[in-house]
Design a protein around this motif. Structure first.
Motif, mmCIF file in Angstrom:
data_model
loop_
_atom_site.group_PDB
_atom_site.id
_atom_site.type_symbol
_atom_site.label_atom_id
_atom_site.label_comp_id
_atom_site.label_asym_id
_atom_site.label_seq_id
_atom_site.Cartn_x
_atom_site.Cartn_y
_atom_site.Cartn_z
ATOM 1 N N TYR A 35 -12.505 -1.553 5.095
ATOM 2 C CA TYR A 35 -13.022 -0.206 5.373
ATOM 3 C C TYR A 35 -14.020 0.194 4.304
ATOM 4 C CZ TYR A 35 -8.710 0.035 8.089
ATOM 5 O OH TYR A 35 -7.688 -0.219 8.975
ATOM 6 N N ILE B 33 -13.818 7.096 7.499
ATOM 7 C CA ILE B 33 -14.217 5.696 7.663
ATOM 8 C C ILE B 33 -15.631 5.647 8.233
ATOM 9 C CG2 ILE B 33 -13.704 3.519 8.826
ATOM 10 C CD1 ILE B 33 -10.728 4.534 8.929
ATOM 11 N N PHE C 152 -17.068 0.527 14.182
ATOM 12 C CA PHE C 152 -15.824 -0.223 14.209
ATOM 13 C C PHE C 152 -16.095 -1.586 14.829
ATOM 14 C CE2 PHE C 152 -11.105 0.118 15.765
ATOM 15 C CZ PHE C 152 -10.706 -0.787 14.798
ATOM 16 N N VAL D 114 -7.598 6.060 5.800
ATOM 17 C CA VAL D 114 -7.084 4.726 6.139
ATOM 18 C C VAL D 114 -5.597 4.826 6.482
ATOM 19 C CG1 VAL D 114 -6.737 2.373 5.305
ATOM 20 C CG2 VAL D 114 -8.854 3.599 4.759
ATOM 21 N N ASN E 295 -8.192 -5.707 7.620
ATOM 22 C CA ASN E 295 -9.292 -4.786 7.883
ATOM 23 C C ASN E 295 -9.969 -4.438 6.571
ATOM 24 O OD1 ASN E 295 -8.433 -4.759 10.514
ATOM 25 N ND2 ASN E 295 -8.131 -2.552 10.633
ATOM 26 N N ALA F 24 -15.591 -0.018 9.659
ATOM 27 C CA ALA F 24 -14.335 -0.771 9.630
ATOM 28 C C ALA F 24 -14.570 -2.122 10.281
ATOM 29 C CB ALA F 24 -13.231 -0.023 10.360
ATOM 30 N N PHE G 91 -12.580 8.250 11.675
ATOM 31 C CA PHE G 91 -13.941 7.751 11.493
ATOM 32 C C PHE G 91 -14.922 8.898 11.329
ATOM 33 C CE2 PHE G 91 -11.919 4.125 13.373
ATOM 34 C CZ PHE G 91 -12.605 3.027 12.875
#
Length: 124
Positions: A98, A106, A30, A5, A96, A109, A24
């Motif tokens: 996560y 991630i 996302f 993050v 955000n 997200a 990611f």
């Protein structure tokens, strides 16, 4: 703040689409923002970011303000800043959420911000 993050925010500030996407998981998702079709998979996330960055000079990125971590989930409030190609400043903010995978990358997200207000700054 978990490393992936933190790197997400650093890569945004550097305007580095590759580094941003690398935060990611390979099959990460996302939602940017929530309510729009999700970007699925690291290549799609990278391509999206790479398509946005050239619209700004510079793209100053997202700055985390406050983070709260519970287990493998993190909520971060942030502010974004950029300069449009015509020289107009663009500022926005959001939160955000996560979810990290077992490797600390991630997995999911979700970006919550007012997309219409962001786009209005580009139109005026």
């Amino acid at each position: 703040m978990p490393l992936a993050v933190l790197q997400f925010f650093r890569a945004s500030q550097q305007g580095d689409a590759d580094a941003w996407a690398q935060t990611f998981a390979e099959d990460g998702v996302f939602h940017d923002p929530v309510g729009t079709p999700p970007l699925i998979g690291r290549p799609a996330i990278r391509d999206f970011i790479a398509s946005v960055l050239p619209n700004f000079q510079p793209f100053l990125g997202l700055t985390p303000l406050e983070a709260h971590t519970v287990g493998n989930q993190v909520a971060v409030s942030w502010r974004g800043a950029a300069v449009a190609l015509d020289g107009k400043p663009v500022n926005w903010s959001g939160i955000n959420i996560y979810e990290l995978d077992e490797d600390g990358l991630i997995q999911d997200a979700k970006a919550y911000f007012n997309r219409a207000a962001f786009q209005a700054q580009l139109a005026n």
